[in-house]
Design a protein around this motif. Structure first.
Motif, short mmCIF file in Angstrom:
data_model
loop_
_atom_site.label_atom_id
_atom_site.label_comp_id
_atom_site.label_asym_id
_atom_site.label_seq_id
_atom_site.Cartn_x
_atom_site.Cartn_y
_atom_site.Cartn_z
N ILE A 4 0.83 -1.21 0.00
CA ILE A 4 0.00 0.00 0.00
C ILE A 4 0.86 1.26 0.00
O ILE A 4 0.48 2.27 -0.58
N THR A 5 2.02 1.19 0.59
CA THR A 5 2.91 2.36 0.62
C THR A 5 3.52 2.66 -0.74
O THR A 5 4.05 3.74 -0.96
N ASP A 6 3.41 1.70 -1.67
CA ASP A 6 3.96 1.88 -3.01
C ASP A 6 2.93 2.40 -4.02
O ASP A 6 3.27 2.61 -5.18
N LEU A 7 1.70 2.59 -3.60
CA LEU A 7 0.65 3.02 -4.52
C LEU A 7 0.83 4.48 -4.91
O LEU A 7 1.15 5.32 -4.06
N ASP A 8 0.58 4.77 -6.17
CA ASP A 8 0.57 6.18 -6.57
C ASP A 8 -0.75 6.80 -6.11
O ASP A 8 -1.71 6.09 -5.76
N ALA A 9 -0.80 8.10 -6.09
CA ALA A 9 -1.95 8.82 -5.54
C ALA A 9 -3.24 8.48 -6.29
O ALA A 9 -4.30 8.32 -5.66
N GLN A 10 -3.20 8.35 -7.60
CA GLN A 10 -4.40 8.05 -8.38
C GLN A 10 -4.95 6.66 -8.04
O GLN A 10 -6.14 6.49 -7.87
N THR A 11 -4.07 5.68 -7.93
CA THR A 11 -4.52 4.32 -7.59
C THR A 11 -5.10 4.29 -6.19
O THR A 11 -6.15 3.67 -5.95
#
Length: 103
Positions: A4-11
């Motif tokens: 979850i810490t690797d998700l981009d803002a849009q995702t």
């Protein structure tokens, strides 16, 4: 596996929006879960979600009033939902609510 810490803002936004839509669908399926029960157990209800929705819109400069937000959350005008699905609160429900709001 993506963390979850690797998700981009849009995702992240899309996942949060999907979870919100699922919450609304779940509440729509569980009309037996009365607002007072939700308040007593979780400290929020459909009306709270409506207020949060309207506040989020206001933060974005979008004018959505409380009644419009409630229609989004309830899936119909609040007065219609209330007439069809809201049950009178029992003495036990009211006492539990009163105790929670004093605590």
């Amino acid at each position: 596996m993506t963390k979850i810490t690797d998700l981009d803002a849009q995702t992240q936004l899309e996942l949060e929006a999907a979870a919100f839509r699922r919450l609304l669908a779940h509440l729509d399926e569980r009309k037996d879960a009365q607002n007072i029960d939700l308040m007593n157990l979780a400290g929020f209800c459909r009306n709270c979600l409506s207020k949060w929705y309207a506040a989020a819109a206001e933060e974005k400069g979008i004018n959505i009033d409380y009644d419009e937000a409630r229609e989004r959350v309830y899936g119909m005008p609040y007065s219609e939902w209330k007439a069809k699905h809201q049950q009178p609160a029992s003495a036990e429900q009211l006492a539990a609510f009163d105790n929670k709001s004093k605590g």
